[in-house]
Design a protein around this motif. Sequence first.
Motif, PDB file in Angstrom:
ATOM      1  N   ASP A  55      55.609 -25.829  45.465  1.00 32.86           N
ATOM      2  CA  ASP A  55      55.103 -27.063  46.069  1.00 32.86           C
ATOM      3  C   ASP A  55      55.157 -27.052  47.587  1.00 32.86           C
ATOM      4  OD1 ASP A  55      57.813 -27.194  46.296  1.00 32.86           O
ATOM      5  OD2 ASP A  55      58.058 -29.141  45.351  1.00 32.86           O
ATOM      6  N   ASP A  56      55.844 -26.074  48.194  1.00 33.82           N
ATOM      7  CA  ASP A  56      55.853 -26.010  49.650  1.00 33.82           C
ATOM      8  C   ASP A  56      54.591 -25.370  50.206  1.00 33.82           C
ATOM      9  OD1 ASP A  56      56.218 -23.366  48.999  1.00 33.82           O
ATOM     10  OD2 ASP A  56      58.152 -23.147  49.993  1.00 33.82           O
TER      11      ASP A  56
ATOM     12  N   MET B 278      54.367 -29.116  55.136  1.00 33.41           N
ATOM     13  CA  MET B 278      53.666 -28.409  54.073  1.00 33.41           C
ATOM     14  C   MET B 278      53.010 -27.169  54.651  1.00 33.41           C
ATOM     15  SD  MET B 278      52.651 -28.115  50.946  1.00 33.41           S
ATOM     16  CE  MET B 278      53.077 -29.727  50.295  1.00 33.41           C
TER      17      MET B 278
END
Length: 603
Positions: free
Chosen positions: A61-62, A1
């Motif tokens: 979402d990363d 992430m």
Amino acid sequence: MGWLSGFSYRKSHVVNSANNAGTNYQIKIVAHYGTGTDSGADVYLNSHCRNDFGDVRFTDDDGSTLLDYWMEEKVDSDYAVFWVEVADDLSSANATIYIYYGNSNATTTSNGDNTFIFGDDFSGTTLNTNKWTEVGTGTITVSNGYIRIKTTTSWGHKRIMELADRDLADKRIIIRWRPIAETAHTNQIYYAASTLSPDLWSCFRLASLDKYQLYTRQGGTSSSRWISTNLYPLNTWYKLHLLIKSSTLKIVSYNDNYTVRDESTFIAYDSGISRFQIGQGDLNDEGDFDYVWIGKFVDPEPSHGSWGSEERLAQAIVRVFTDMLGMLDVKVKNVCKRFIDKIGMLDVKVKNAIRNFSDVLGELDVLIPIKARLRQLTDYMGMLDSKVKVASKRFMDYLGLGDVKLKRIIKVLKDNLGLMDVKAKQVAKMLKDNLGLADVKIKGAIKMLKDALGQYDALFTRKISAGGQAIIRVLEDILGLVDVKVKGINKNFVDYIGLVDVKVKSVSKIFIDNIELCDVKIKFVCRKFIDYVGLVDAKVRFIVRNIIDYLALSDVKFKLKHVTRMFLEKLALYDKRYILPKLYGIFKYRKKEHPKQEVTVES
């Protein structure tokens, strides 16, 4: 992430899926400067952002892929309204996005053109002719971030029109407008042909009622289908959302602070594709448009899901590190599993090898009782190991070391002779290695034995002396006595017990420098040490005699008479002598007699 570089804070947000929403759907998010409970479209930034919300960003979402957004409006230190284009496909699954903030050096990157399908915020001072064309009679002025349109003739319908027809099915139109002066129809929005006939629908402020009205064409006839409840005074800003689902239209009218003013149901109109236009109707109708944007729309829309707690950069680093450790743990487990699997396969191979080796030994034992010989040699090695321990103790006694110098002597012995008590077994192992009985060499020795036995026929066809020498060479390889010269064996032995220097003078110097012994004592101690480790002439003769006796191929050991006869005939020396390699310089010749072999040793 990942983490968006330069930003100190972020929150995650789930956008729930909706049928046919697809990718690049625009959702509204209201960011509040202060504190509060995050819910729906509202998120609170806890006073960690800039007062003007210029440091607000949105990512996929990363955590690092930026999403397009447009800031519709803001009140410094209070709130800002954003429209965010969600890149993920919302038709099939929920999507997670992040809102970042906390970068005092950042300025807004709001961009409506990148966020929506089509539209204009009317920045600059002229009309963007790459998007619009002017139609009708009247005037157009672009300034201060909005466009003002005025009709100057009776029903002159001064307006701007998109350059090409557009399918508005399943679209949302966002407009901020303000009526300035009126005669009949101000701030009119058309979805009609370039000549306004036919028109599929149009909406406008009706001057006679000061209300907002919707006309749609149904069955070829255009008429009023809806009129607002509330009044719309002049010189006031309003917001308008036109929600189009297939061939139906719904109007949601807002005050400028986004409180709902009026709302219609979905009203049908004749299907078709036409031209999107905005403008004024009758003479002296005048009004402003701040922005016009067209985006995607489905009913029901993707809804707002949960908001994550506020994260700081340090927390994210810890989480990333934890995630990496988790992945590393998985990799370690996989490596361990593969290692265990390989060990399992190796164990199977070792067992098979041992079984095969046992089978080979069983077959060879018929000719040569190898197991018994190895067992006796091992027993002898055990006795030798015991003698080495005794020799070590006596060797230390002979050095005449007092209690005061004991620790120093022990250290010197560790450094130079390696005869520390805990290393006694290692010395024994070194002796075994020099005799070829180390575990690591047993497979090699057996392989050489098998290779030698596999060449029996070739050995039988050679001359007597050559056959004897070949057998002796094989025995030497099995016992690890590769070097036929006694000096080489002695050198290896000396190297393994720590006497690196092969010269006695160098050894004497080392002993004199470290434990203050004179050269006479060194020679005496060395002689005593040699005596105690069993390397005297009588014990060497005993070793040689045992080796020869156990490995001698007498006819008693052969079951088949023709093999016995052939082998003995080949090995018979008929009083001839041949030279064996010297073993510690103890014996030189061996004499075989027929029919039974007897050995004499001359020292």
